[in-house]
Write a protein that holds these residues in place. Structure first.
Motif, PDB file in Angstrom:
ATOM      1  N   GLN A 167       0.827  -1.213   0.000  1.00  0.00           N
ATOM      2  CA  GLN A 167       0.000   0.000   0.000  1.00  0.00           C
ATOM      3  C   GLN A 167       0.860   1.262   0.000  1.00  0.00           C
ATOM      4  OE1 GLN A 167      -3.422  -0.344  -0.048  1.00  0.00           O
ATOM      5  NE2 GLN A 167      -3.571   1.838  -0.464  1.00  0.00           N
ATOM      6  N   ARG A 168       1.936   1.261   0.786  1.00  0.00           N
ATOM      7  CA  ARG A 168       2.835   2.421   0.845  1.00  0.00           C
ATOM      8  C   ARG A 168       3.497   2.663  -0.502  1.00  0.00           C
ATOM      9  NH1 ARG A 168       4.723   0.054   5.673  1.00  0.00           N
ATOM     10  NH2 ARG A 168       6.652  -0.534   4.604  1.00  0.00           N
ATOM     11  N   ARG A 169       4.006   1.569  -1.092  1.00  0.00           N
ATOM     12  CA  ARG A 169       4.731   1.725  -2.350  1.00  0.00           C
ATOM     13  C   ARG A 169       3.807   2.147  -3.486  1.00  0.00           C
ATOM     14  NH1 ARG A 169       6.900  -3.293  -3.671  1.00  0.00           N
ATOM     15  NH2 ARG A 169       5.826  -4.305  -1.944  1.00  0.00           N
ATOM     16  N   GLU A 170       2.602   1.595  -3.510  1.00  0.00           N
ATOM     17  CA  GLU A 170       1.630   2.019  -4.515  1.00  0.00           C
ATOM     18  C   GLU A 170       1.279   3.498  -4.357  1.00  0.00           C
ATOM     19  OE1 GLU A 170      -0.929  -2.073  -5.408  1.00  0.00           O
ATOM     20  OE2 GLU A 170      -1.738  -0.529  -4.074  1.00  0.00           O
ATOM     21  N   THR A 171       1.098   3.922  -3.108  1.00  0.00           N
ATOM     22  CA  THR A 171       0.727   5.321  -2.836  1.00  0.00           C
ATOM     23  C   THR A 171       1.843   6.261  -3.256  1.00  0.00           C
ATOM     24  OG1 THR A 171      -0.683   4.646  -0.990  1.00  0.00           O
ATOM     25  CG2 THR A 171       0.028   6.953  -1.046  1.00  0.00           C
ATOM     26  N   GLU A 172       3.082   5.931  -2.881  1.00  0.00           N
ATOM     27  CA  GLU A 172       4.208   6.776  -3.255  1.00  0.00           C
ATOM     28  C   GLU A 172       4.401   6.816  -4.766  1.00  0.00           C
ATOM     29  OE1 GLU A 172       7.768   5.880  -1.116  1.00  0.00           O
ATOM     30  OE2 GLU A 172       6.802   6.078   0.856  1.00  0.00           O
ATOM     31  N   ASP A 173       4.202   5.665  -5.406  1.00  0.00           N
ATOM     32  CA  ASP A 173       4.320   5.611  -6.856  1.00  0.00           C
ATOM     33  C   ASP A 173       3.261   6.483  -7.523  1.00  0.00           C
ATOM     34  OD1 ASP A 173       5.509   4.297  -9.307  1.00  0.00           O
ATOM     35  OD2 ASP A 173       3.420   3.677  -9.528  1.00  0.00           O
ATOM     36  N   PHE A 174       2.032   6.407  -7.016  1.00  0.00           N
ATOM     37  CA  PHE A 174       0.951   7.223  -7.565  1.00  0.00           C
ATOM     38  C   PHE A 174       1.232   8.709  -7.383  1.00  0.00           C
ATOM     39  CE2 PHE A 174      -2.820   9.707  -6.333  1.00  0.00           C
ATOM     40  CZ  PHE A 174      -3.466   9.776  -7.556  1.00  0.00           C
ATOM     41  N   LEU A 175       1.622   9.117  -6.164  1.00  0.00           N
ATOM     42  CA  LEU A 175       1.850  10.536  -5.893  1.00  0.00           C
ATOM     43  C   LEU A 175       3.045  11.070  -6.677  1.00  0.00           C
ATOM     44  CD1 LEU A 175       1.160  10.590  -2.049  1.00  0.00           C
ATOM     45  CD2 LEU A 175      -0.271  11.558  -3.857  1.00  0.00           C
ATOM     46  N   THR A 176       4.096  10.261  -6.804  1.00  0.00           N
ATOM     47  CA  THR A 176       5.239  10.684  -7.616  1.00  0.00           C
ATOM     48  C   THR A 176       4.815  10.916  -9.057  1.00  0.00           C
ATOM     49  OG1 THR A 176       6.793   9.464  -6.216  1.00  0.00           O
ATOM     50  CG2 THR A 176       7.543  10.051  -8.428  1.00  0.00           C
ATOM     51  N   ALA A 177       4.013  10.001  -9.592  1.00  0.00           N
ATOM     52  CA  ALA A 177       3.538  10.149 -10.975  1.00  0.00           C
ATOM     53  C   ALA A 177       2.681  11.406 -11.134  1.00  0.00           C
ATOM     54  CB  ALA A 177       2.744   8.915 -11.397  1.00  0.00           C
ATOM     55  N   GLU A 178       1.858  11.698 -10.131  1.00  0.00           N
ATOM     56  CA  GLU A 178       1.029  12.902 -10.188  1.00  0.00           C
ATOM     57  C   GLU A 178       1.892  14.159 -10.155  1.00  0.00           C
ATOM     58  OE1 GLU A 178      -2.524  13.316 -10.433  1.00  0.00           O
ATOM     59  OE2 GLU A 178      -2.112  11.298 -11.203  1.00  0.00           O
ATOM     60  N   ILE A 179       2.898  14.177  -9.304  1.00  0.00           N
ATOM     61  CA  ILE A 179       3.796  15.327  -9.235  1.00  0.00           C
ATOM     62  C   ILE A 179       4.530  15.507 -10.558  1.00  0.00           C
ATOM     63  CG2 ILE A 179       5.907  16.200  -8.144  1.00  0.00           C
ATOM     64  CD1 ILE A 179       4.858  14.898  -5.518  1.00  0.00           C
ATOM     65  N   GLU A 180       4.929  14.394 -11.161  1.00  0.00           N
ATOM     66  CA  GLU A 180       5.674  14.477 -12.414  1.00  0.00           C
ATOM     67  C   GLU A 180       4.802  14.864 -13.609  1.00  0.00           C
ATOM     68  OE1 GLU A 180       7.628  10.639 -12.396  1.00  0.00           O
ATOM     69  OE2 GLU A 180       9.526  11.598 -11.808  1.00  0.00           O
ATOM     70  N   LYS A 181       3.502  14.984 -13.398  1.00  0.00           N
ATOM     71  CA  LYS A 181       2.616  15.508 -14.442  1.00  0.00           C
ATOM     72  C   LYS A 181       2.651  17.035 -14.482  1.00  0.00           C
ATOM     73  CE  LYS A 181      -0.708  11.665 -14.373  1.00  0.00           C
ATOM     74  NZ  LYS A 181      -2.096  11.272 -14.024  1.00  0.00           N
ATOM     75  N   TYR A 182       3.656  17.600 -13.845  1.00  0.00           N
ATOM     76  CA  TYR A 182       3.773  19.059 -13.750  1.00  0.00           C
ATOM     77  C   TYR A 182       3.642  19.763 -15.098  1.00  0.00           C
ATOM     78  CZ  TYR A 182       5.371  23.640 -12.335  1.00  0.00           C
ATOM     79  OH  TYR A 182       5.442  24.992 -12.109  1.00  0.00           O
ATOM     80  N   PRO A 183       4.275  19.269 -16.178  1.00  0.00           N
ATOM     81  CA  PRO A 183       4.140  19.973 -17.460  1.00  0.00           C
ATOM     82  C   PRO A 183       2.690  20.149 -17.919  1.00  0.00           C
ATOM     83  CG  PRO A 183       5.932  18.406 -17.567  1.00  0.00           C
ATOM     84  CD  PRO A 183       5.219  18.134 -16.278  1.00  0.00           C
ATOM     85  N   ILE A 184       1.829  19.187 -17.583  1.00  0.00           N
ATOM     86  CA  ILE A 184       0.417  19.318 -17.933  1.00  0.00           C
ATOM     87  C   ILE A 184      -0.217  20.449 -17.146  1.00  0.00           C
ATOM     88  CG2 ILE A 184      -1.830  18.150 -17.919  1.00  0.00           C
ATOM     89  CD1 ILE A 184      -0.301  15.501 -18.215  1.00  0.00           C
ATOM     90  N   ARG A 185       0.068  20.495 -15.847  1.00  0.00           N
ATOM     91  CA  ARG A 185      -0.475  21.579 -15.015  1.00  0.00           C
ATOM     92  C   ARG A 185       0.116  22.925 -15.416  1.00  0.00           C
ATOM     93  NH1 ARG A 185       0.711  17.606 -11.386  1.00  0.00           N
ATOM     94  NH2 ARG A 185       2.508  18.696 -10.505  1.00  0.00           N
ATOM     95  N   GLN A 186       1.373  22.917 -15.810  1.00  0.00           N
ATOM     96  CA  GLN A 186       2.042  24.155 -16.216  1.00  0.00           C
ATOM     97  C   GLN A 186       1.296  24.817 -17.368  1.00  0.00           C
ATOM     98  OE1 GLN A 186       5.994  23.671 -17.939  1.00  0.00           O
ATOM     99  NE2 GLN A 186       6.778  25.201 -16.493  1.00  0.00           N
ATOM    100  N   LYS A 187       0.886  24.021 -18.329  1.00  0.00           N
ATOM    101  CA  LYS A 187       0.131  24.568 -19.466  1.00  0.00           C
ATOM    102  C   LYS A 187      -1.221  25.125 -19.019  1.00  0.00           C
ATOM    103  CE  LYS A 187       2.257  21.530 -22.904  1.00  0.00           C
ATOM    104  NZ  LYS A 187       2.031  20.411 -23.864  1.00  0.00           N
ATOM    105  N   LYS A 188      -1.787  24.530 -18.005  1.00  0.00           N
ATOM    106  CA  LYS A 188      -3.091  24.969 -17.513  1.00  0.00           C
ATOM    107  C   LYS A 188      -3.001  26.275 -16.747  1.00  0.00           C
ATOM    108  CE  LYS A 188      -6.795  23.614 -14.321  1.00  0.00           C
ATOM    109  NZ  LYS A 188      -7.294  22.550 -13.408  1.00  0.00           N
ATOM    110  N   TYR A 189      -1.977  26.392 -15.889  1.00  0.00           N
ATOM    111  CA  TYR A 189      -1.928  27.517 -14.953  1.00  0.00           C
ATOM    112  C   TYR A 189      -1.149  28.727 -15.456  1.00  0.00           C
ATOM    113  CZ  TYR A 189      -4.033  24.667 -11.290  1.00  0.00           C
ATOM    114  OH  TYR A 189      -4.903  23.905 -10.552  1.00  0.00           O
ATOM    115  N   TRP A 190      -0.283  28.548 -16.462  1.00  0.00           N
ATOM    116  CA  TRP A 190       0.539  29.664 -16.929  1.00  0.00           C
ATOM    117  C   TRP A 190       0.119  30.070 -18.342  1.00  0.00           C
ATOM    118  CZ3 TRP A 190       3.923  32.124 -13.740  1.00  0.00           C
ATOM    119  CH2 TRP A 190       4.281  31.461 -12.564  1.00  0.00           C
ATOM    120  N   LYS A 191      -0.209  31.334 -18.508  1.00  0.00           N
ATOM    121  CA  LYS A 191      -0.633  31.885 -19.801  1.00  0.00           C
ATOM    122  C   LYS A 191       0.199  33.136 -20.087  1.00  0.00           C
ATOM    123  CE  LYS A 191      -3.930  28.780 -19.937  1.00  0.00           C
ATOM    124  NZ  LYS A 191      -3.851  27.620 -20.857  1.00  0.00           N
TER     125      LYS A 191
END
Length: 353
Positions: free
Chosen positions: A21-45
Motif C-alpha cells: 500500500q505504501r509503495r503504490e501510494t508513493e508511486d501514484f503521488l510521484t507520478a502525479e507530481i511528475e505531471k507538472y508539465p500538464i499543469r504548467q500549461k493549464k496555470y501559466w498563460k
C-alpha cells in the motif's frame, strides 16, 4: 498450527499489505507530481509580446503564489522601533533593529551602513540560511568554514547598506511554527517573508537608504527566501540566489545519491500545499523577470546535482530570452560547494543596481 507461528504468519501478511500500500501510494503521488508539465500549461498563460503584457499575464500566478505561502496583511501601524549597537569600525556602523509586527511579535535584523557616504546607499537584504545567523554568518563572527565569506560586512565596505533579517533557524522550531501556521492556511515562510517586507517598509523611510535601489542575496535557506520573496516584493530590483536554486521536482521527491532529497529529511517546513501545482523554480523566476537575477551553484554542493540545475536554469533563461533581455540573468557555476561567491555577486550587483 502452533499459535506463535500463526501470529508470525498473520503479522507477515499485515506487513506485506502495508508495504504494498505504501509503495503504490508513493508511486501514484510521484507520478502525479511528475505531471507538472500538464499543469504548467493549464496555470501559466504568459504573453511575451512586451514586458508590460508579460507582467500582466503572470499577475494571477503572483497572487496564487502569495496564497500558497499565506498572506499576513494586517500589521501594526506603528513600527515601535528598538535599537541595539552591534558593530562599528572606521568603515561602517551596524546595529540591531527591532520593529513591531503584530501584538508581541517583532521583526529583527541587523542594519549596517557605510560611513562617509554623501548619497543614500543602495540596500542589499542579506539573508542567512538554515542553522545560521545574521551576526555569526552574514557578518562572519563565527563562520569558521567561511561559507558566507563575511559578505554582509564586505558589502558595506563596498558602499552598500545591508539589512540582515533574523529568521527561525533550526529544523524542529521551524516545523513547530509551520504546523501552527498551516492550521491557519498559511506557512512559516509566508510569515517571515511578511516580516522582510515590513522591514523594507521601515528602512525605506530612512534618509541614508536609497529605496529605489534594493537587492536581495541569500545563501542556502536564505536562497529559499530570496527565490520566494522576489516574486512578491517588486521593490527588490536585483536578486542573487546562492546554493538553493534547483530542479524542484527532483529535489523534493526523487531520491538520488547525487544530491539530497527533501522527501527523506525531517525538514517538513519545506512542504507547502500547492507548491508543485504550478511553481517550480523556473516558474518562480518568471515572477522575478524582467528584474536581473544571478544563480550561484557549486558543482561540489551536495544539495543539488549541477547538470539538473543547469537544466532548470535554461528553462528560467527562456523567459528573459523571449523578452530579449537575456543579459539580465546569469549563472555562476563554480567548482566549490555550498558557499557565497562574493566577487561574482558584487560584480553583478554593481552592474544592475
Amino acid at each position: 498450527m502452533d499459535k506463535e507461528i500463526k501470529e508470525v504468519l498473520i503479522q507477515r501478511k499485515i506487513n506485506d499489505r502495508q508495504s504494498l500500500q505504501r509503495r503504490e501510494t508513493e508511486d501514484f503521488l510521484t507520478a502525479e507530481i511528475e505531471k507538472y508539465p500538464i499543469r504548467q500549461k493549464k496555470y501559466w498563460k504568459r504573453d511575451y509580446s512586451s514586458i508590460e503584457k508579460f507582467l500582466s499575464s503572470v499577475e494571477p500566478n503572483r497572487k496564487r503564489w502569495l496564497e500558497t505561502l499565506g498572506d499576513f496583511p494586517e500589521a501594526s501601524e506603528d513600527f515601535e522601533v528598538e535599537e541595539e549597537p552591534f558593530l562599528e569600525d572606521e568603515d561602517m556602523i551596524a546595529k540591531w533593529v527591532s520593529i513591531k509586527l503584530f501584538n508581541n511579535l517583532r521583526g529583527r535584523a541587523i542594519l549596517g551602513l557605510p560611513k562617509g557616504m554623501k548619497e543614500p546607499s543602495p540596500l542589499i537584504i542579506c539573508q542567512h540560511g538554515h542553522g545560521s545567523s545574521p551576526d555569526g554568518d552574514v557578518f562572519g563572527l563565527i563562520d569558521k568554514a567561511n561559507f558566507y565569506d563575511k559578505y554582509g560586512y564586505k558589502l558595506i565596505r563596498e558602499g552598500f547598506a545591508v539589512l540582515a533579517p533574523l529568521n527561525i533557524t533550526m529544523t524542529k522550531p521551524m516545523a513547530k511554527s509551520n504546523r501552527m501556521a498551516l492550521l491557519l492556511g498559511k506557512s512559516l515562510f509566508g510569515l517571515e517573508i511578511f516580516k522582510i517586507r515590513r522591514l523594507i517598509d521601515y528602512v525605506s523611510r530612512l534618509e541614508k537608504i536609497d529605496k529605489n535601489r534594493i537587492g536581495m542575496w541569500g545563501l542556502s535557506k536564505g536562497g529559499t527566501y530570496t527565490l520566494f520573496t522576489l516574486p512578491l516584493e517588486k521593490r527588490i530590483k536585483v536578486g542573487i540566489i546562492s546554493a538553493f536554486f534547483n530542479h524542484r521536482i527532483k529535489k523534493m521527491v526523487i531520491e538520488d545519491p547525487r544530491y539530497s532529497c527533501f522527501l527523506v529529511t525531517d525538514e517538513e517546513h519545506m512542504f507547502l500545499p500547492g507548491w508543485l501545482r504550478e511553481f517550480t523554480d523556473s516558474d518562480l523566476v518568471s515572477l522575478i523577470c524582467p528584474r536581473p537575477l544571478m544563480i550561484q551553484t557549486g558543482k561540489a554542493d551536495g544539495v543539488s546535482w549541477w547538470p539538473f540545475v543547469l537544466e532548470e536554469f535554461e528553462h528560467s533563461k527562456e523567459h528573459y530570452k523571449k523578452l530579449k533581455i537575456e543579459q539580465r540573468i546569469e549563472i555562476c557555476l563554480h567548482n566549490s560547494g555550498h558557499e557565497i561567491r562574493f566577487e561574482e555577486g558584487l560584480k553583478f550587483l554593481r552592474k544592475w543596481l
